[in-house]
Design an enzyme around this catalytic site. Sequence first.
Site, PDB file in Angstrom:
ATOM      1  N   LYS A 139      39.520  38.309  45.568  1.00  0.00           N
ATOM      2  CA  LYS A 139      38.369  37.573  46.125  1.00  0.00           C
ATOM      3  C   LYS A 139      37.792  36.612  45.089  1.00  0.00           C
ATOM      4  CE  LYS A 139      35.978  41.317  47.066  1.00  0.00           C
ATOM      5  NZ  LYS A 139      36.819  42.492  46.804  1.00  0.00           N
ATOM      6  N   ARG A 152      28.575  44.606  51.364  1.00  0.00           N
ATOM      7  CA  ARG A 152      29.506  45.721  51.174  1.00  0.00           C
ATOM      8  C   ARG A 152      29.120  46.919  52.019  1.00  0.00           C
ATOM      9  NH1 ARG A 152      31.265  44.173  45.714  1.00  0.00           N
ATOM     10  NH2 ARG A 152      33.081  45.339  45.029  1.00  0.00           N
ATOM     11  N   ARG A 183      44.801  43.969  35.302  1.00  0.00           N
ATOM     12  CA  ARG A 183      43.629  43.149  34.961  1.00  0.00           C
ATOM     13  C   ARG A 183      42.781  43.837  33.897  1.00  0.00           C
ATOM     14  NH1 ARG A 183      39.576  41.709  39.876  1.00  0.00           N
ATOM     15  NH2 ARG A 183      38.883  43.860  39.632  1.00  0.00           N
ATOM     16  N   ARG A 240      36.589  45.105  31.757  1.00  0.00           N
ATOM     17  CA  ARG A 240      35.752  45.844  32.706  1.00  0.00           C
ATOM     18  C   ARG A 240      36.043  47.337  32.630  1.00  0.00           C
ATOM     19  NH1 ARG A 240      35.599  42.901  38.536  1.00  0.00           N
ATOM     20  NH2 ARG A 240      34.935  45.011  39.078  1.00  0.00           N
ATOM     21  N   ARG A 294      36.457  53.401  43.747  1.00  0.00           N
ATOM     22  CA  ARG A 294      36.039  52.133  44.348  1.00  0.00           C
ATOM     23  C   ARG A 294      36.713  51.932  45.704  1.00  0.00           C
ATOM     24  NH1 ARG A 294      37.347  48.504  39.398  1.00  0.00           N
ATOM     25  NH2 ARG A 294      37.111  46.719  40.783  1.00  0.00           N
TER      26      ARG A 294
END
Length: 370
Positions: free
Chosen positions: A194, A269, A308, A314, A326
């Site tokens: 996204k 969300r 990633r 992160r 998540r």
Amino acid sequence: MEIQLHDKVFTPFISQDVIAGEVKRLATALKKDLKDEVPLFIGILNGSFLFAADFIRNYKGDCEVSFVKFSSYEGTASTGEVKQLLGINEDLTGRTVVILEDIVDTGNTLEEIYQVFEDKGVKALKIVTLFYKPSVFKKDLKIDYIGFEIPNTFIVGYGLDYDGYGRNIPSIYQLKLPNQMKNIVLFGPPGAGKGTQAKLLKDKFNLVHISTGDVFRFNIKNDTALGRLAKTFMDKGDLVSDEVTIKMLKAEVAKYPDAKGFIFDGFPRTEDQAYALDLFLAEKGMTINAMIALEADEDTLVSRILERGKTSGRVDDQDESKIRNRFNEYETKTAPLNSYYANQGKYIGVNGIGDIAEITERLSAEIEKL
Ligand code: AMP
């Protein structure tokens, strides 16, 4: 998506679900205030017939219902001339009268209502309106319950008409304006791309990109109160509370009064967030045009995120159990939003597997159609 009534084109504005939510909220609030009082509802014809029907269905207590007819509109402009056409026959002495109006704009009809009921000896007169246009309201008259505060746009549907047409449409449409905004919810599970796509699309379509995840991370980096609060949720892969997130989102949108449109990335969300967003946009005469969802399977995405995580820094990208959490948050709280937008005819699914440029093309093709 668009509809034509006579010579004019209208675009979707407020969905059936959001209207239903507000009608219920109004009826519940009134009941709470009236306690055991038995009200006489008076619907103002023609526009309020659908609102009145839904409102009284949501009013959980004894009540009576009547209708009165005024006329104030000709085409799309308020004529300023208001006439009473049909009266009521009930004895109103000592009654609690609740007026159900579809829309209050200049306040001319409302003034007429106050005058008509002035000498009827009512115990109390309360005004409920589904729509209210604060920017054109010129009177010093009380409105007790307001559903939607909207800008001065011309709306049809849910009882409201344009030159007789459109009353039967179950949701609200607004008159199409030149250069209307494009507001997109970019949707998909964690790692679907996204953020990457939003950055490419915002340049291509000249839109403002708002990523709630990025805003939270910015706040964490700068060690703000919001950041410290968000961090406790984010590090575990949990969602930050709706209240905090919605407030932050509103503040972000307010920073761009001249935007040609927004790409919302990572928001909404939850269903509460989606509902809050619809209400908030309606206040500004805006609406979501589409929810474009990047579709991809979980295992592919988990490996993408771990990859990633090696460079993103992160915390929530580096540990498989946090990533799976998540996904769990996504499946239970976020994925149901598909049907929220599908119900509004706004869901667009796009294959999220492929190389970046290819996916940008797929998304662009959908945005161009809006
Ligand atoms: P993202 O960058 O969109 O993957 O978001 C990273 C994290 O920020 C999420 O796992 C949540 O903890 C938090 N977050 C971002 N957007 C929202 C939202 N709309 N509601 C609640 N939490 C959010």
